[in-house]
Design an enzyme around this catalytic site. Structure first.
Site, PDB file in Angstrom:
ATOM      1  N   GLY A 208       0.841  -1.205   0.000  1.00 40.95           N
ATOM      2  CA  GLY A 208       0.000   0.000   0.000  1.00 40.95           C
ATOM      3  C   GLY A 208       0.864   1.238   0.000  1.00 40.95           C
ATOM      4  O   GLY A 208       2.060   1.169  -0.316  1.00 40.95           O
ATOM      5  N   ASN A 209       0.281   2.360   0.328  1.00 40.42           N
ATOM      6  CA  ASN A 209       1.062   3.604   0.426  1.00 40.42           C
ATOM      7  C   ASN A 209       0.412   4.534   1.439  1.00 40.42           C
ATOM      8  O   ASN A 209      -0.632   4.210   2.010  1.00 40.42           O
ATOM      9  CB  ASN A 209       1.221   4.259  -0.951  1.00 40.42           C
ATOM     10  CG  ASN A 209      -0.120   4.568  -1.580  1.00 40.42           C
ATOM     11  OD1 ASN A 209      -0.858   5.409  -1.099  1.00 40.42           O
ATOM     12  ND2 ASN A 209      -0.451   3.852  -2.655  1.00 40.42           N
ATOM     13  N   TYR A 210       1.026   5.695   1.646  1.00 41.56           N
ATOM     14  CA  TYR A 210       0.603   6.589   2.742  1.00 41.56           C
ATOM     15  C   TYR A 210      -0.579   7.491   2.399  1.00 41.56           C
ATOM     16  O   TYR A 210      -0.933   8.362   3.180  1.00 41.56           O
ATOM     17  CB  TYR A 210       1.767   7.485   3.153  1.00 41.56           C
ATOM     18  CG  TYR A 210       2.905   6.765   3.826  1.00 41.56           C
ATOM     19  CD1 TYR A 210       2.686   6.036   4.994  1.00 41.56           C
ATOM     20  CD2 TYR A 210       4.190   6.815   3.307  1.00 41.56           C
ATOM     21  CE1 TYR A 210       3.737   5.377   5.620  1.00 41.56           C
ATOM     22  CE2 TYR A 210       5.247   6.165   3.925  1.00 41.56           C
ATOM     23  CZ  TYR A 210       5.014   5.446   5.087  1.00 41.56           C
ATOM     24  OH  TYR A 210       6.045   4.805   5.708  1.00 41.56           O
ATOM     25  N   SER A 211      -1.193   7.342   1.219  1.00 42.04           N
ATOM     26  CA  SER A 211      -2.274   8.268   0.839  1.00 42.04           C
ATOM     27  C   SER A 211      -3.409   8.224   1.878  1.00 42.04           C
ATOM     28  O   SER A 211      -3.876   7.150   2.258  1.00 42.04           O
ATOM     29  CB  SER A 211      -2.822   7.885  -0.533  1.00 42.04           C
ATOM     30  OG  SER A 211      -3.960   8.654  -0.807  1.00 42.04           O
ATOM     31  N   ALA A 276      -3.867   7.288  -5.222  1.00 40.42           N
ATOM     32  CA  ALA A 276      -2.469   6.855  -5.313  1.00 40.42           C
ATOM     33  C   ALA A 276      -2.529   5.346  -5.548  1.00 40.42           C
ATOM     34  O   ALA A 276      -2.570   4.553  -4.593  1.00 40.42           O
ATOM     35  CB  ALA A 276      -1.732   7.186  -4.029  1.00 40.42           C
TER      36      ALA A 276
END
Ligand code: C5P
Length: 398
Positions: A208-211, A276
Site C-alpha cells: 500500500g502507500n501513505y495516501s 495513489a
C-alpha cells in the site's frame, strides 16, 4: 440567489455588531428568511428587540426560555439552514468554533450546522495577527468553512490595520456568489478516485502507500457543493464524507478501482484521478499467513496493475475532461508533463514532496496545474479544501 434561502445569522460580541443590523436588513431585502442567533456578549452590543423586529423571528440566545422551559433546538436550526453566517466573528468565538467549545447557543448551532458556514472575523489588528487567531482561522478553513476576510482600515481602537469586518453589502455579494456557484456543475456527473489501493499478499499483509484520501475527498465534496452528481471510488481510508449527493464506492485493489471506473466514466463529464494507485500487485495471493522461514527470504513476484487514468484517457470522448495528479520527488515538471500527454489528460496537478506541507496525510497542499493547451498555473500553500476549490474552478473554466 438569496430568495427563499434559510440563513442563520450568528452575531458575537464585537463593536462590528452594529453592522449586523444592516446585514440582516440586506438579507431580508434579498428575499432570505433569517434566524438570528446571538451570543451573551453580542447582546451587550445590539439588542435582540431590534434584531427580532427586523427578522420577524424571536432571536435565539439561550438554550431554553427561562420562564417556560421551552427548549431551543440547535439541531433543528442546523438542519433548517441553507447557510450560516457568523458576522461579526470575534477572536473568542473563532477560538470556540475551531475547538468545539460549545458554551453558548451560537457555538452549538455552528457545531450542528449541516449547511455551509461563512465566518466574517472582526477584531483589533493585533488580535487578528496573533498566532492563535491565525491558527484557529486556518483550522476553521480546514474544516471547509468559508472565511470572509476582514478588510484593512481604521478600527474601533483608532488603530489602522486588518480586522474590520467586511461590509454587509460585500457579505451579501459573497453569499450570492456562493449560491450561484452551487449551480455551476448542476446536471454534471463527476468521477473522483481517492486514497491508496491495497494489494493483498496474504490475509495479514498488503502492498500500500501513505495516501490518506483527504485531497480526493475534498475534491469530491467541492464538486458536490457545486451541484454535481459525484461518484467517489475510494481505496481504504479512515475518513468519510457526510455530503448527501456523493455516491461512495469502496474498493481495495487497483483492479477493483479500475473495473468500477471503466464502467462509470462513459457516463461522466469529468474524471478526476486523485488516487495513489499501487503500480504493482502480487501475482499470487497466499491464503495462509506467510511464515518466517529460517535463513530464507520469501520472494513476492509482482505484476503490473492497470493504469486507470491512461485507460480512461484512451476511451475519453471530446465532451469529457480528464484530470490526473502527479506526486513527484524530482524532475517534477518534466514528469508531470510526460504523464499529462502519455495518459491523454486535459489537466495534471503536480504536488512535489520537496514542498513542505504538500503530499500525503497533510491537511495542506501546494499545487501547480498544467493544461494540455500548454497553460500553467502555480498556487501557494493552501488547505486541501481550498485547493479543491481551485481545482474545481479550473475545470469549470476549461
Ligand atoms: O504514473 P503515476 O502513478 O505517477 O500517475 C499518477 C496519475 O495517474 C494519478 O492521477 C493517478 O490517480 C493515476 N493512476 C491511475 N492508475 C494507476 C496509476 C496511476 O489511475 N495504475
Amino acid at each position: 440567489m438569496l430568495k427563499g434561502k434559510h440563513i442563520i445569522l450568528g452575531i458575537s460580541g464585537g463593536i462590528a455588531a452594529y453592522k449586523s443590523v444592516t446585514l440582516l436588513r440586506l438579507l431580508i431585502k434579498a428575499g432570505a428568511e433569517v434566524q438570528v442567533v446571538i451570543t451573551p456578549s453580542g447582546k451587550e452590543f445590539i439588542t435582540p428587540v431590534t434584531l427580532s423586529a427586523l427578522s420577524g423571528k424571536p432571536v435565539v440566545n439561550e438554550f431554553f426560555t427561562a420562564n417556560t422551559g421551552e427548549w431551543h433546538s440547535h439541531v433543528d436550526l442546523g438542519l433548517w439552514a441553507d447557510a450560516m453566517v457568523i458576522a461579526p466573528a470575534t477572536a473568542s468565538s473563532i477560538a470556540k468554533m475551531a475547538n468545539g467549545v460549545a458554551d453558548n447557543m451560537l457555538i452549538t448551532t455552528y457545531l450542528s450546522a449541516k449547511a455551509p458556514v461563512f465566518i466574517a472575523p472582526a477584531m483589533d489588528l493585533d488580535m487578528m495577527a496573533h498566532p492563535s487567531t491565525k491558527r484557529n482561522i486556518e483550522l476553521l478553513k480546514s474544516y471547509g468553512n468559508y472565511i470572509i476576510e476582514p478588510a484593512e482600515g481604521e478600527l474601533a481602537s483608532h488603530l489602522v490595520g486588518k480586522g474590520r469586518m467586511e461590509e454587509p453589502e460585500e457579505i451579501v455579494k459573497y453569499l450570492s456568489r456562493f449560491f450561484a456557484s452551487q449551480q455551476e456543475l448542476k446536471g454534471k456527473h463527476v468521477l473522483v478516485t481517492a486514497g491508496p489501493t491495497y494489494e493483498k499478499i496474504d490475509p495479514v499483509r498488503f502492498i500500500g502507500n501513505y495516501s490518506s484520501g483527504k485531497m480526493g475527498y475534498a475534491i469530491a465534496e467541492e464538486a458536490a457543493r457545486r451541484g454535481a452528481n459525484v461518484t467517489l471510488v475510494s481505496g481504504p481510508v479512515s475518513i468519510s464524507t457526510s455530503i448527501p449527493n456523493i455516491n461512495v464506492i469502496k474498493v481495495e485493489s487497483a483492479q477493483e478501482m479500475h473495473d468500477h471506473c471503466v464502467n462509470i466514466f462513459p457516463n461522466c463529464d469529468y474524471g478526476i484521478m486523485c488516487a495513489a494507485v499501487a503500480d504493482y500487485a502480487p501475482v499470487e495471493y497466499c491464503d495462509k499467513k506467510i511464515k518466517r522461514e529460517k535463513d530464507e527470504i520469501p520472494m513476492i513476484k509482482l505484476v503490473k496493475n492497470p493504469d486507470i487514468a491512461a485507460k480512461l484517457g484512451s476511451i475519453k470522448q471530446p465532451h469529457q475532461t480528464l484530470v490526473g495528479f502527479a506526486l513527484e520527488t524530482n524532475n517534477e515538471e518534466y514528469n508531470a508533463l510526460d504523464k499529462l500527454h502519455r495518459k491523454n489528460l486535459d489537466m495534471i496537478i503536480l504536488n512535489s514532496l520537496q514542498d513542505s506541507g504538500a503530499g500525503f496525510g497533510t491537511d495542506t497542499n501546494k499545487i501547480t496545474t498544467y493544461f494540455s493547451n500548454g497553460a500553467k498555473i502555480e498556487y501557494p500553500l493552501k488547505t486541501k479544501a481550498e485547493v479543491a476549490k481551485d481545482i474545481i474552478d479550473s475545470i469549470i473554466k476549461k
